[in-house]
Design a protein around this motif. Structure first.
Motif, short mmCIF file in Angstrom:
data_model
loop_
_atom_site.label_atom_id
_atom_site.label_comp_id
_atom_site.label_asym_id
_atom_site.label_seq_id
_atom_site.Cartn_x
_atom_site.Cartn_y
_atom_site.Cartn_z
N SER A 128 0.85 -1.19 0.00
CA SER A 128 0.00 0.00 0.00
C SER A 128 0.88 1.23 0.00
O SER A 128 2.08 1.16 0.29
N PHE A 129 0.28 2.38 -0.35
CA PHE A 129 1.08 3.60 -0.44
C PHE A 129 0.33 4.76 0.22
O PHE A 129 -0.90 4.80 0.26
N HIS A 139 -2.76 10.72 -7.17
CA HIS A 139 -4.11 10.59 -7.70
C HIS A 139 -4.29 9.17 -8.25
O HIS A 139 -4.27 8.93 -9.45
N CYS A 140 -4.44 8.24 -7.33
CA CYS A 140 -4.57 6.84 -7.69
C CYS A 140 -5.16 6.10 -6.51
O CYS A 140 -4.84 6.40 -5.35
N ASP A 141 -6.05 5.14 -6.79
CA ASP A 141 -6.60 4.29 -5.74
C ASP A 141 -5.91 2.93 -5.70
O ASP A 141 -5.64 2.40 -4.62
N ARG A 174 -4.23 2.68 -11.95
CA ARG A 174 -3.11 3.03 -12.83
C ARG A 174 -2.13 1.86 -12.91
O ARG A 174 -2.08 1.01 -12.01
N ARG A 175 -1.37 1.85 -13.98
CA ARG A 175 -0.37 0.80 -14.19
C ARG A 175 1.02 1.36 -13.89
O ARG A 175 1.35 2.47 -14.30
N ASN A 176 1.80 0.56 -13.18
CA ASN A 176 3.17 0.95 -12.80
C ASN A 176 3.19 2.34 -12.17
O ASN A 176 3.97 3.21 -12.54
N TYR A 177 2.32 2.50 -11.20
CA TYR A 177 2.21 3.72 -10.40
C TYR A 177 1.72 3.31 -9.01
O TYR A 177 0.87 2.43 -8.92
N PRO A 178 2.25 3.89 -7.95
CA PRO A 178 3.15 5.04 -7.89
C PRO A 178 4.64 4.67 -8.02
O PRO A 178 5.51 5.52 -7.80
N TYR A 179 4.92 3.43 -8.34
CA TYR A 179 6.31 2.99 -8.54
C TYR A 179 6.39 2.23 -9.85
O TYR A 179 5.38 1.81 -10.41
N GLU A 204 -0.56 -2.27 -5.38
CA GLU A 204 -0.42 -1.10 -4.51
C GLU A 204 -1.80 -0.48 -4.29
O GLU A 204 -2.45 -0.05 -5.24
N VAL A 205 -2.24 -0.45 -3.04
CA VAL A 205 -3.55 0.11 -2.70
C VAL A 205 -3.35 1.38 -1.88
O VAL A 205 -2.56 1.40 -0.93
#
Length: 239
Positions: A128-129, A139-141, A174-179, A204-205
């Motif tokens: 998670s992030f 800006h991502c869930d 999103r894909r390959n985000y936030p990393y 990543e949640v």
């Protein structure tokens, strides 16, 4: 894609526990341990929901990433935190032997077992992030991290993403985000070790769900789990 899957769920930052021998070093780090720097808030609950949904083994670690980061390679500058980086080499080696190597080796053994049985291994690492890092609002869930150069990983994540959108099209995915999916991590190391029949996906949640309470986290975790079941759509082989 293979009709036979071996599934494995892991959670490298599932808690913020500090073993008693090291507790004195963290005496003034209570707030940091409770923050995103200490562990991945909500990641363990999501991992448990995924594992239940697909009847997969779950390997979860609850020692704080501030003791040692199980998702970093040995030699990485952030393997140890500001608390443990300055410990004597013998102490750092003892931490690796007690907490780092057992988790990573257990994951590798299950991957090897699945491959030996002729299956394609799908390893999902639950993370998670923090919603905001420094001055940046993320800006991502939900983020799906994978190696875009691996067609199987890219295809599977696209399928999982589509199924998730069907269940909850309000989520920002999103894909390959936030990393980046090819950054240093356990999945990256396992790709190098096991080749194309290993598929590694880091989930990543956004921690806003965990911060919003149990109902909020349960909802997104259940949607992710249901979407995973739909995305697989094939015979499942438990490791």
């Amino acid at each position: 894609m293979s009709a036979s899957w071996a599934l494995l769920i892991t959670c490298e930052h599932g808690g913020n526990a500090v073993p008693g021998d090291y507790a004195p070093f963290f005496a003034d780090w209570g707030e940091v341990l409770a923050s995103h720097r200490g562990f991945d808030l909500g990641a363990l609950a999501t991992a448990q929901a995924l594992a239940r949904a697909v009847a997969a083994p779950l390997l979860a670690a609850t020692v704080s990433r501030l003791l040692v980061d199980l998702n970093r390679s040995v030699g990485h500058p952030r393997l140890f935190s500001g608390v443990t980086k300055g410990l004597p080499r013998a102490a750092r080696q003892a931490i690796l032997a007690a907490h780092y190597h057992p988790h990573r080796e257990a994951v590798a053994r299950l991957v090897a077992d699945g491959l030996a049985g002729g299956a394609t291994v799908l390893h999902i690492a639950s993370h998670s992030f923090t919603p905001r890092l420094g001055e940046v609002t993320r800006h991502c869930d939900v983020g799906f991290l994978y190696d875009p150069g691996r067609i199987a990983e890219k295809t599977f994540c696209a399928r999982w993403l589509r199924e998730l959108a069907c269940l909850d099209n309000d989520l920002i995915v999103r894909r390959n985000y936030p990393y980046r999916g090819v950054s240093d991590g356990l999945a990256t190391a396992l790709r190098r070790r096991f080749g194309e029949r290993y598929m590694g996906v880091e989930l990543e949640v956004n921690q806003r769900f965990a911060l919003g309470g149990e109902e909020s986290l349960t909802s997104v975790s259940d949607h992710l789990a249901d979407a995973l079941v739909r995305a697989l759509g094939r015979k499942t082989v438990c490791l």
